[in-house]
Write an enzyme that holds these catalytic residues in place. Structure first.
Site, PDB file in Angstrom:
ATOM      1  N   HIS A   1     -26.202 -58.953-127.565  1.00 55.83           N
ATOM      2  CA  HIS A   1     -25.027 -58.228-128.076  1.00 55.83           C
ATOM      3  C   HIS A   1     -25.263 -57.511-129.406  1.00 55.83           C
ATOM      4  CE1 HIS A   1     -22.802 -59.561-124.753  1.00 55.83           C
ATOM      5  NE2 HIS A   1     -22.277 -60.681-125.237  1.00 55.83           N
TER       6      HIS A   1
ATOM      7  N   HIS B   1     -15.688 -57.148-125.395  1.00 53.07           N
ATOM      8  CA  HIS B   1     -15.857 -58.559-125.044  1.00 53.07           C
ATOM      9  C   HIS B   1     -14.532 -59.326-125.126  1.00 53.07           C
ATOM     10  CE1 HIS B   1     -17.888 -62.325-124.391  1.00 53.07           C
ATOM     11  NE2 HIS B   1     -19.092 -61.780-124.522  1.00 53.07           N
TER      12      HIS B   1
ATOM     13  N   TYR C   1     -11.596 -61.722-124.054  1.00 50.28           N
ATOM     14  CA  TYR C   1     -11.355 -62.866-123.173  1.00 50.28           C
ATOM     15  C   TYR C   1      -9.877 -62.845-122.806  1.00 50.28           C
ATOM     16  CZ  TYR C   1     -15.661 -65.178-124.944  1.00 50.28           C
ATOM     17  OH  TYR C   1     -16.949 -65.505-125.301  1.00 50.28           O
TER      18      TYR C   1
ATOM     19  N   GLU D   1     -16.788 -57.879-118.569  1.00 50.48           N
ATOM     20  CA  GLU D   1     -17.387 -56.888-119.460  1.00 50.48           C
ATOM     21  C   GLU D   1     -18.072 -55.800-118.624  1.00 50.48           C
ATOM     22  OE1 GLU D   1     -19.914 -59.311-122.232  1.00 50.48           O
ATOM     23  OE2 GLU D   1     -18.944 -60.862-121.017  1.00 50.48           O
TER      24      GLU D   1
END
Length: 402
Positions: free
Chosen positions: A159, A231, A233, A363
């Site tokens: 990342h 990213h 959630y 993602e």
């Protein structure tokens, strides 16, 4: 004025009053009587839109951060901070019309700067770059030169490195007439080991169809790998469940990229049919999660209908709330992550403990380790080219939800 326009205007004027706005132009904190807040309002042919701006706290280095709140005509809200171009909150209604926060995150920078968060590194809601996902052994060769990156995930690069795009302050520009926020970051040549000066923009738009549109662009002055994603959630139960395992997931993919023990692709693209990886028919996330090697899903799916245009990649349904989320993207892959590494050490919004499988991520992306995988679609951006990518998260309530 049409009836729909009247209702939208009344709703937004009510919201404006709740945050102290006193006019249909930019209103300073002194004018509104509310410290460190500002509201930018613009009108177009359809509705009046506004973006609230307020202080969000400081980084450990003492940098000031800002939070922006976008609200659509239905009352849905999207909150984004300029720290990491991070989505901190998504308020969307359930089957009874009750708003709930379906994104994992925090109400201030304190959460994003806590030792527990920084140690576990879950990247809640952040923009990820230069390269989303993993690069094997933190190195790749481009045009005959080897580049060495941070090895921040075991021996691999993850990342964007030690201080990727998720940990920098982006320049933010509210676009009230579009109900959008455009953020820009200029990554200098050599940052985190990557070649070239890379100028990146991420634009978040909240539509009246309850869509969060994410548009990425990037340009460079040297050839460099680029793989941008978000990213976030999600837990569509909005705090009313202790995990996301009852969410029903569909992924439009016939194959996935097989990984080794360190989650680096082997190069094989394996069929999902008849395996625990198959989500072509709606399946609860928890139905087979215990059978997945490694304790849960953290895999890149090869999207079946990918052609570079915006296509549906996945859908998720949460039975108790009735909420649905559709994911559309121009990207060839999507990483499904079932929150395997959430360990209960992070206390999120409202004092909720984020334990294993509490949230999931979808993602959109190019494939992991593409700079080292000759048979994967290329992620190399050349000077004179413009990287473009779009993803949409669309929220609704399932028809006839009980």
């Amino acid at each position: 004025m049409k009836k729909r326009e009247v209702s939208r205007t009344l709703l937004l004027l009510t919201l404006a009053g709740s945050i102290g706005a006193t006019s249909l132009s930019s209103c300073s904190s002194q004018e509104s009587g509310e410290a460190d807040t500002e509201t930018t309002t613009a009108s177009n042919d359809q509705a009046k839109m506004e973006i609230k701006k307020e202080a969000f706290g400081k980084t450990k280095e003492g940098e000031e951060t800002t939070l922006y709140t976008l609200t659509n005509a239905n009352g849905m809200q999207l909150k984004v901070t300029d720290y990491g171009a991070t989505i901190t909150s998504v308020l969307t209604p359930d089957k009874n019309g009750k708003l709930g926060d379906v994104a994992l995150g925090f109400d201030s920078m304190d959460g994003y700067q806590s030792d527990a968060y920084l140690k576990s590194g879950p990247y809640f809601g952040s923009a990820i770059g230069r390269y989303g996902n993993r690069i094997a052994k933190g190195r790749f060769t481009l045009n005959g030169q080897e580049y060495k990156l941070a090895q921040n995930n075991g021996e691999n690069h993850l990342h964007g490195g030690t201080k990727g795009f998720d940990k920098v302050i982006w320049q933010a520009e509210p676009l009230a007439d579009q109900n959008a926020l455009r953020l820009t970051y200029v990554s200098p040549d050599g940052e985190e080991g990557y070649p070239g000066k890379l100028t990146t923009t991420v634009t978040y738009t909240l539509t009246d169809d309850n869509e969060i549109k994410i548009d990425y662009t990037a340009t460079t002055d040297k050839a460099t790998p680029v793989n941008l994603t978000n990213h976030s959630y999600f837990n569509l139960a909005a705090g009313e469940a202790n995990d996301a395992l009852d969410h029903v997931l569909t992924i439009n993919a016939d194959k996935y990229t097989v990984v080794d023990g360190s989650l680096i692709p082997t190069g094989e693209q394996r069929a999902v049919k008849g395996t625990v990886m198959d989500f072509n028919t709606p399946t609860a996330i928890g139905a087979r999660v215990k059978d997945v090697e490694g304790g849960g899903y953290d895999h890149n799916y090869v999207l079946s209908n990918s052609d570079g245009t915006l296509k549906q990649a996945a859908t998720v349904y949460e039975p108790t709330s009735g909420r649905m989320m559709e994911v559309l993207t121009t990207e060839p892959g999507i990483q499904f992550y079932s929150g395997n590494f959430l360990d209960g050490t992070i206390e999120g919004r409202g004092g909720k403990t984020y334990s294993k499988h509490y949230g999931f991520a979808l993602e959109t992306q190019h494939f992991p380790d593409s700079p080292n995988q000759k048979d994967f679609p290329s992620t190399i951006l050349e000077p004179g080219q413009t990287y473009k990518s779009s993803t949409v998260y669309k929220f609704s309530v399932k028809e006839n939800a009980q």
